[in-house]
Design a protein around this motif. Structure first.
Motif, PDB file in Angstrom:
ATOM      1  N   ASP A  45       0.714  -1.254  -0.076  1.00 14.38           N
ATOM      2  CA  ASP A  45       0.011   0.095   0.052  1.00 14.38           C
ATOM      3  C   ASP A  45       0.849   1.065  -0.035  1.00 14.38           C
ATOM      4  OD1 ASP A  45      -2.272  -1.560  -0.093  1.00 14.38           O
ATOM      5  OD2 ASP A  45      -2.582  -1.266   2.144  1.00 14.38           O
ATOM      6  N   ASP A  46       1.985   1.327   0.859  1.00 14.17           N
ATOM      7  CA  ASP A  46       2.841   2.340   1.064  1.00 14.17           C
ATOM      8  C   ASP A  46       3.544   2.758  -0.542  1.00 14.17           C
ATOM      9  OD1 ASP A  46       1.781   2.782   3.482  1.00 14.17           O
ATOM     10  OD2 ASP A  46       3.599   1.846   4.627  1.00 14.17           O
ATOM     11  N   ASN A  47       4.010   1.533  -1.182  1.00  9.61           N
ATOM     12  CA  ASN A  47       5.043   1.671  -2.087  1.00  9.61           C
ATOM     13  C   ASN A  47       4.500   1.454  -3.475  1.00  9.61           C
ATOM     14  OD1 ASN A  47       7.230   2.437  -0.218  1.00  9.61           O
ATOM     15  ND2 ASN A  47       7.229   0.247   0.552  1.00  9.61           N
ATOM     16  N   CYS A  48       3.462   0.954  -3.526  1.00 11.68           N
ATOM     17  CA  CYS A  48       2.804   0.577  -4.943  1.00 11.68           C
ATOM     18  C   CYS A  48       3.167   1.401  -6.072  1.00 11.68           C
ATOM     19  CB  CYS A  48       1.261   0.185  -4.830  1.00 11.68           C
ATOM     20  SG  CYS A  48       0.377  -0.511  -6.303  1.00 11.68           S
ATOM     21  N   ASP A  49       2.767   2.547  -5.936  1.00 14.66           N
ATOM     22  CA  ASP A  49       3.041   3.522  -6.973  1.00 14.66           C
ATOM     23  C   ASP A  49       4.268   3.571  -7.382  1.00 14.66           C
ATOM     24  OD1 ASP A  49       0.132   3.943  -7.299  1.00 14.66           O
ATOM     25  OD2 ASP A  49       0.168   5.636  -5.846  1.00 14.66           O
ATOM     26  N   LYS A  50       5.322   3.720  -6.269  1.00 18.12           N
ATOM     27  CA  LYS A  50       6.769   3.993  -6.531  1.00 18.12           C
ATOM     28  C   LYS A  50       7.175   2.831  -7.176  1.00 18.12           C
ATOM     29  CE  LYS A  50       9.888   3.634  -2.858  1.00 18.12           C
ATOM     30  NZ  LYS A  50      10.556   3.893  -1.798  1.00 18.12           N
ATOM     31  N   TRP A  51       6.887   1.710  -6.822  1.00 14.19           N
ATOM     32  CA  TRP A  51       7.494   0.363  -7.422  1.00 14.19           C
ATOM     33  C   TRP A  51       7.149   0.356  -8.905  1.00 14.19           C
ATOM     34  CZ3 TRP A  51       5.965  -3.211  -3.021  1.00 14.19           C
ATOM     35  CH2 TRP A  51       6.673  -3.148  -1.956  1.00 14.19           C
ATOM     36  N   VAL A  52       5.820   0.753  -9.272  1.00 20.79           N
ATOM     37  CA  VAL A  52       5.211   0.620 -10.701  1.00 20.79           C
ATOM     38  C   VAL A  52       6.182   1.746 -11.382  1.00 20.79           C
ATOM     39  CG1 VAL A  52       3.291   1.113 -12.056  1.00 20.79           C
ATOM     40  CG2 VAL A  52       2.929  -0.161 -10.071  1.00 20.79           C
ATOM     41  N   ASP A  53       6.251   2.931 -10.740  1.00 20.48           N
ATOM     42  CA  ASP A  53       7.100   3.915 -11.542  1.00 20.48           C
ATOM     43  C   ASP A  53       8.484   3.474 -11.749  1.00 20.48           C
ATOM     44  OD1 ASP A  53       4.922   5.604 -11.869  1.00 20.48           O
ATOM     45  OD2 ASP A  53       5.521   6.704  -9.952  1.00 20.48           O
ATOM     46  N   GLU A  54       9.284   2.952 -10.716  1.00 19.80           N
ATOM     47  CA  GLU A  54      10.442   2.421 -10.885  1.00 19.80           C
ATOM     48  C   GLU A  54      10.481   1.016 -11.968  1.00 19.80           C
ATOM     49  OE1 GLU A  54      14.495   1.926 -10.294  1.00 19.80           O
ATOM     50  OE2 GLU A  54      12.986   3.381  -9.569  1.00 19.80           O
ATOM     51  N   ILE A  55       9.504   0.122 -12.097  1.00 18.92           N
ATOM     52  CA  ILE A  55       9.479  -0.706 -13.081  1.00 18.92           C
ATOM     53  C   ILE A  55       9.444  -0.131 -14.501  1.00 18.92           C
ATOM     54  CG2 ILE A  55       8.253  -2.807 -14.026  1.00 18.92           C
ATOM     55  CD1 ILE A  55       7.629  -3.480 -10.930  1.00 18.92           C
ATOM     56  N   VAL A  56       8.481   0.834 -14.579  1.00 18.96           N
ATOM     57  CA  VAL A  56       8.269   1.239 -15.925  1.00 18.96           C
ATOM     58  C   VAL A  56       9.623   2.036 -16.462  1.00 18.96           C
ATOM     59  CG1 VAL A  56       7.052   3.189 -16.930  1.00 18.96           C
ATOM     60  CG2 VAL A  56       5.811   1.314 -15.733  1.00 18.96           C
ATOM     61  N   ASN A  57      10.273   2.740 -15.472  1.00 10.40           N
ATOM     62  CA  ASN A  57      11.338   3.542 -15.630  1.00 10.40           C
ATOM     63  C   ASN A  57      12.456   2.545 -16.273  1.00 10.40           C
ATOM     64  OD1 ASN A  57      10.483   6.123 -15.615  1.00 10.40           O
ATOM     65  ND2 ASN A  57      10.822   6.142 -13.298  1.00 10.40           N
ATOM     66  N   ARG A  58      12.589   1.489 -15.506  1.00 12.42           N
ATOM     67  CA  ARG A  58      13.846   0.425 -15.880  1.00 12.42           C
ATOM     68  C   ARG A  58      13.475  -0.212 -17.003  1.00 12.42           C
ATOM     69  NH1 ARG A  58      15.825  -2.594 -10.393  1.00 12.42           N
ATOM     70  NH2 ARG A  58      16.160  -0.681  -9.200  1.00 12.42           N
ATOM     71  N   VAL A  59      12.303  -0.576 -17.540  1.00  9.46           N
ATOM     72  CA  VAL A  59      11.929  -1.063 -18.654  1.00  9.46           C
ATOM     73  C   VAL A  59      12.223  -0.122 -19.803  1.00  9.46           C
ATOM     74  CG1 VAL A  59       9.933  -1.881 -20.106  1.00  9.46           C
ATOM     75  CG2 VAL A  59      10.364  -2.753 -17.773  1.00  9.46           C
ATOM     76  N   ILE A  60      11.780   0.946 -19.718  1.00 10.75           N
ATOM     77  CA  ILE A  60      12.021   2.157 -20.719  1.00 10.75           C
ATOM     78  C   ILE A  60      13.357   2.314 -20.955  1.00 10.75           C
ATOM     79  CG2 ILE A  60      11.471   4.447 -21.266  1.00 10.75           C
ATOM     80  CD1 ILE A  60       8.626   3.969 -20.029  1.00 10.75           C
ATOM     81  N   ASN A  61      13.907   2.737 -19.895  1.00 13.41           N
ATOM     82  CA  ASN A  61      15.454   3.193 -20.065  1.00 13.41           C
ATOM     83  C   ASN A  61      16.340   1.894 -20.353  1.00 13.41           C
ATOM     84  OD1 ASN A  61      14.758   5.767 -19.275  1.00 13.41           O
ATOM     85  ND2 ASN A  61      14.721   5.447 -17.267  1.00 13.41           N
ATOM     86  N   ASN A  62      16.232   0.778 -20.097  1.00 10.84           N
ATOM     87  CA  ASN A  62      17.150  -0.146 -20.417  1.00 10.84           C
ATOM     88  C   ASN A  62      16.769  -0.709 -21.937  1.00 10.84           C
ATOM     89  OD1 ASN A  62      18.617   0.122 -18.173  1.00 10.84           O
ATOM     90  ND2 ASN A  62      17.251  -1.560 -17.166  1.00 10.84           N
TER      91      ASN A  62
END
Length: 103
Positions: free
Chosen positions: A86-103
């Motif tokens: 609940d605390d980190n869901c949005d942060k984790w989704v953003d991090e996953i999306v950034n890693r997929v797009i940037n790599n």
């Protein structure tokens, strides 16, 4: 001579009576031994069943206690994981999306 023959016959009859009594006592004693043996066996089996029953109750209570402790630990861990989600869901989704797009 007649008296001696009569005494021998009487002694023979007494010996037969004594022998019969001894055989009857032997049979009665053997029967008593068998009954006593069966009673001892039945008592032993009954006590063993009681002991198994008591041990089963103790083991079941112990297993239930362990299960409750394990369930409590898992429930606590699940609560922590749900809170982190609940605390980190949005942060984790953003991090996953950034890693997929940037790599």
């Amino acid at each position: 001579m007649q008296d001696m023959l009569k005494k021998i016959i009487e002694m023979d009859e007494q010996a037969r009576l004594v022998k019969e009594q001894a055989q009857q006592e032997k049979a009665a004693t053997e029967k008593e031994i068998i009954e006593t043996k069966q009673k001892i066996y039945d008592d032993y089996i009954e006590r063993a069943k009681d002991r198994v029953k008591k041990n089963l109750e103790v083991d079941r209570a112990h297993a239930e206690k362990e299960w409750q402790e394990t369930k409590t630990a898992h429930d606590h861990a699940l609560t922590i994981l749900n809170q982190q989600y609940d605390d980190n869901c949005d942060k984790w989704v953003d991090e996953i999306v950034n890693r997929v797009i940037n790599n």
